[in-house]
Write an enzyme that holds these catalytic residues in place. Structure first.
Site, short mmCIF file in Angstrom:
data_model
loop_
_atom_site.label_atom_id
_atom_site.label_comp_id
_atom_site.label_asym_id
_atom_site.label_seq_id
_atom_site.Cartn_x
_atom_site.Cartn_y
_atom_site.Cartn_z
N ALA A 3 0.82 -1.21 0.00
CA ALA A 3 0.00 0.00 0.00
C ALA A 3 0.85 1.26 0.00
CB ALA A 3 -0.91 0.00 1.22
N TYR A 60 14.40 4.26 26.24
CA TYR A 60 13.14 4.29 26.99
C TYR A 60 13.34 3.74 28.40
CZ TYR A 60 10.60 4.73 22.49
OH TYR A 60 10.13 5.13 21.26
N THR A 114 2.47 2.76 2.43
CA THR A 114 2.22 3.66 3.56
C THR A 114 3.51 4.39 3.87
OG1 THR A 114 2.96 2.09 5.25
CG2 THR A 114 0.66 1.89 4.53
N GLU A 168 6.04 -11.18 19.81
CA GLU A 168 5.31 -10.33 20.77
C GLU A 168 3.92 -10.88 21.07
OE1 GLU A 168 5.42 -6.15 20.14
OE2 GLU A 168 7.44 -6.23 19.29
N ALA A 181 2.96 -7.78 4.98
CA ALA A 181 2.35 -6.45 5.15
C ALA A 181 1.68 -6.33 6.51
CB ALA A 181 1.32 -6.19 4.05
N ALA A 182 1.97 -5.24 7.19
CA ALA A 182 1.36 -4.98 8.51
C ALA A 182 1.65 -3.54 8.89
CB ALA A 182 1.96 -5.90 9.57
N LYS A 205 18.28 7.84 22.36
CA LYS A 205 17.19 7.95 23.33
C LYS A 205 16.78 6.57 23.80
CE LYS A 205 16.97 12.35 22.32
NZ LYS A 205 18.16 13.02 22.88
N GLN A 232 18.74 5.17 16.57
CA GLN A 232 19.93 5.59 17.32
C GLN A 232 21.13 5.82 16.39
OE1 GLN A 232 18.56 6.34 19.86
NE2 GLN A 232 16.93 4.81 20.06
N THR A 270 5.19 -12.40 14.85
CA THR A 270 6.17 -11.88 15.80
C THR A 270 6.13 -12.65 17.12
OG1 THR A 270 6.64 -9.94 17.17
CG2 THR A 270 4.39 -10.15 16.40
P1 NAD Z 1 7.47 -2.32 7.96
O1 NAD Z 1 6.57 -1.40 8.69
O2 NAD Z 1 8.87 -1.92 7.69
O3 NAD Z 1 6.82 -2.70 6.55
C1 NAD Z 1 5.44 -2.95 6.40
C2 NAD Z 1 5.10 -2.85 4.91
O4 NAD Z 1 3.71 -3.18 4.77
C3 NAD Z 1 5.30 -1.44 4.34
O5 NAD Z 1 5.93 -1.52 3.09
C4 NAD Z 1 3.87 -0.91 4.21
O6 NAD Z 1 3.72 0.02 3.14
C5 NAD Z 1 3.10 -2.20 3.94
N1 NAD Z 1 1.67 -2.09 4.32
C6 NAD Z 1 1.17 -1.56 5.47
N2 NAD Z 1 -0.18 -1.61 5.43
C7 NAD Z 1 -0.52 -2.21 4.26
C8 NAD Z 1 -1.75 -2.56 3.65
N3 NAD Z 1 -2.94 -2.31 4.25
N4 NAD Z 1 -1.73 -3.18 2.44
C9 NAD Z 1 -0.54 -3.43 1.83
N5 NAD Z 1 0.65 -3.10 2.34
C10 NAD Z 1 0.66 -2.51 3.55
O7 NAD Z 1 7.41 -3.69 8.78
P2 NAD Z 1 8.52 -4.83 8.97
O8 NAD Z 1 9.32 -4.53 10.17
O9 NAD Z 1 9.17 -5.10 7.66
O10 NAD Z 1 7.57 -6.06 9.36
C11 NAD Z 1 7.10 -6.95 8.35
C12 NAD Z 1 6.33 -8.08 9.00
O11 NAD Z 1 7.19 -8.79 9.90
C13 NAD Z 1 5.14 -7.63 9.84
O12 NAD Z 1 4.10 -8.55 9.65
C14 NAD Z 1 5.65 -7.68 11.28
O13 NAD Z 1 4.61 -7.92 12.18
C15 NAD Z 1 6.59 -8.87 11.18
N6 NAD Z 1 7.70 -8.89 12.16
C16 NAD Z 1 8.54 -7.83 12.29
C17 NAD Z 1 9.63 -7.91 13.15
C18 NAD Z 1 10.61 -6.76 13.29
O14 NAD Z 1 11.51 -6.84 14.14
N7 NAD Z 1 10.52 -5.70 12.50
C19 NAD Z 1 9.83 -9.07 13.90
C20 NAD Z 1 8.95 -10.14 13.76
C21 NAD Z 1 7.89 -10.05 12.86
O1 TDX Z 2 13.95 5.29 20.64
C1 TDX Z 2 13.73 4.20 21.14
N1 TDX Z 2 14.30 3.90 22.36
C2 TDX Z 2 14.11 2.70 22.98
O2 TDX Z 2 14.65 2.48 24.08
C3 TDX Z 2 12.90 3.20 20.50
C4 TDX Z 2 12.26 3.50 19.17
C5 TDX Z 2 12.73 1.98 21.14
N2 TDX Z 2 13.31 1.75 22.35
C6 TDX Z 2 13.16 0.42 22.97
C7 TDX Z 2 11.77 -0.16 23.01
C8 TDX Z 2 12.03 -1.66 22.91
O3 TDX Z 2 12.35 -2.18 24.19
O4 TDX Z 2 13.92 -0.49 22.15
C9 TDX Z 2 13.28 -1.76 22.04
C10 TDX Z 2 12.98 -2.04 20.56
O5 TDX Z 2 11.97 -1.11 20.17
P1 TDX Z 2 11.30 -1.17 18.69
O6 TDX Z 2 12.37 -1.05 17.66
O7 TDX Z 2 10.18 -0.21 18.67
O8 TDX Z 2 10.81 -2.69 18.62
P2 TDX Z 2 9.76 -3.56 19.47
O9 TDX Z 2 8.74 -2.73 20.12
O10 TDX Z 2 10.56 -4.52 20.31
O11 TDX Z 2 9.04 -4.35 18.25
C11 TDX Z 2 9.82 -4.82 17.13
O12 TDX Z 2 10.09 -6.19 17.23
C12 TDX Z 2 9.02 -7.07 17.07
C13 TDX Z 2 9.12 -4.53 15.81
O13 TDX Z 2 8.86 -3.14 15.70
C14 TDX Z 2 7.87 -5.34 15.67
O14 TDX Z 2 7.29 -5.13 14.39
C15 TDX Z 2 8.20 -6.79 15.84
O15 TDX Z 2 7.05 -7.56 15.84
#
Ligand code: NAD
Ligand code: TDX
Length: 334
Positions: free
Chosen positions: A34, A204, A36, A122, A78-79, A202, A191, A120
């Site tokens: 999409a 948390y 986004t 989570e 996608a999410a 930063k 970071q 995930t």
């Molecule tokens: P991201 O936010 O970087 O990417 C999400 C993508 O989905 C974007 O390109 C966005 O445009 C697209 N999108 C959002 N809404 C949409 C819609 N309605 N229709 C079509 N496309 C849409 O996310 P990510 O970190 O790459 O995560 C990808 C997947 O992996 C997610 O399902 C997330 O839950 C899962 N996941 C992420 C992590 C992590 O650490 N990032 C860990 C475990 C699982």
């Molecule tokens: O500026 C920050 N400072 C900080 O201390 C941010 C952005 C986060 N944090 C902390 C929060 C979490 O304990 O760092 C840790 C990681 O934060 P995020 O990157 O927001 O990840 P988290 O909330 O753990 O979720 C991520 O991992 C699981 C992904 O965003 C999810 O999509 C995935 O499912």
């Protein structure tokens, strides 16, 4: 093989597309995204000629249905993916993560197409710092945030569609990913790019929250392993034994970037902030033979820092707006 990759312009999805193009010349890739705030055409630079990009919503059946019909497999990345955004405005998480997954499941059911669902760790909630336990495939669901609860709900939809309708699906629940092309709202890229900009990282709360880090390429190699050899209807946990607390991550980034290890701020904590995640990936390793290729988190982190230094064109357009949004809710406390 024709594969439909939803969310293929996001962080993990675009890395999956790059890996697929590099290692699987026989696979035809269509991305449905999409576009986004989290999707970026630049994330598909270099593979544009091998990939068809369709801009559309996974919750729109009129877009999804014909794309699924012509595919041999769907990988659903996608999410709405960011916890902090889900606390600010949960509705897009319900719409995309729940209604979007429902829409895809109905399409793969209609057309009898193999489906892999990306999720995930989570969904399992969190662990205490001193708890020796790690999440396994049988840990009860106990999500904390609007983000994780909608991911948990989407996993349960998949399980029901397997059992009730015989959909050929697998699920993977992975720990925290890091690597190239991750949005600067997320912890590690935020970071790194702060340090590049001369801004203090930063942290948390007390910074002792633990995440179980895995390089995005190791995650995506595991996804292909499950598509190739996973048992239909099963769930696999993906993790690389990468537990590190946030304070250590920030100190590592500062040291690797030539700054003082204490040169960071504590800011307002995230409401409901999960304390610790930890994955036991024994099943994936013993039943399907996957192992991570990245040796140490610190080496992977150093490579990721290099990527952000070399690719400022990619992240610069999103940086100011991201920090503006954080500034509205986060204040320095120490
Ligand atoms: P991201 O936010 O970087 O990417 C999400 C993508 O989905 C974007 O390109 C966005 O445009 C697209 N999108 C959002 N809404 C949409 C819609 N309605 N229709 C079509 N496309 C849409 O996310 P990510 O970190 O790459 O995560 C990808 C997947 O992996 C997610 O399902 C997330 O839950 C899962 N996941 C992420 C992590 C992590 O650490 N990032 C860990 C475990 C699982
Ligand atoms: O500026 C920050 N400072 C900080 O201390 C941010 C952005 C986060 N944090 C902390 C929060 C979490 O304990 O760092 C840790 C990681 O934060 P995020 O990157 O927001 O990840 P988290 O909330 O753990 O979720 C991520 O991992 C699981 C992904 O965003 C999810 O999509 C995935 O499912």
């Amino acid at each position: 093989m024709r594969i439909l990759v939803t969310g293929g312009a996001g962080f993990i999805g675009s890395n999956f597309v790059h890996l697929t193009v590099a290692t699987r010349p026989d696979v035809e890739v269509t991305v449905l995204d999409a576009m986004t705030y989290a999707g970026s055409r630049a994330s598909l630079a270099g593979v544009d000629d091998r990939v068809r990009l369709v801009e559309g919503d996974v919750a729109d059946a009129s877009v999804v249905d014909p794309l699924v019909r012509e595919s041999d497999a769907v990988v659903h990345f996608a999410a709405e993916s960011h916890n902090d955004n889900s606390l600010d405005d949960p509705w897009p998480f319900v719409q995309t993560n729940l209604v979007g997954t429902f829409t895809l499941l109905e399409a793969v059911r209609r057309h009898d197409v193999r489906y892999h669902h990306i999720s995930t760790d989570e969904v399992y909630g969190d662990l205490e710092l001193d708890d020796p336990a790690r999440f396994t495939e049988t840990t009860p669901y106990n999500p904390s945030s609007p983000y994780s609860s909608t991911k948990a709900g989407s996993d349960l939809l998949v399980r029901a569609w397997v059992r009730s309708f015989g959909v050929a699906a697998t699920i993977s629940n992975c720990s925290n990913n890091y690597g190239p092309r991750q949005h600067v709202e997320k912890f590690i890229p935020r970071q790194i790019t702060n340090v590049i900009d001369g801004v203090r990282p930063k942290l948390y709360g007390d910074g002792l929250n633990v995440r179980d880090w895995i390089h995005v390429d190791d995650h995506n190699r595991a996804v292909w392993t499950i598509i190739d050899r996973g048992a239909i209807g099963e769930t696999y946990l993906i993790g690389a034994d990468g537990e590190v607390d946030n304070k250590t991550v920030v100190r590592d980034i500062l040291e690797l970037m030539g700054r003082g290890a204490d040169d960071y701020d504590h800011v307002t904590d995230r409401p409901g902030h999960d304390r610790r995640y930890a994955i036991d990936s024994t099943r994936l390793r013993t039943e399907l033979g996957w192992t991570p290729e990245f040796g140490s988190f610190r080496d992977g982190l150093a490579a990721t820092i290099e990527w952000y230094r070399d690719n400022e064109d990619w992240w610069r357009p999103m940086k100011a707006a991201t920090e503006e949004k954080y500034a509205a809710t986060q204040t320095v406390v120490a």
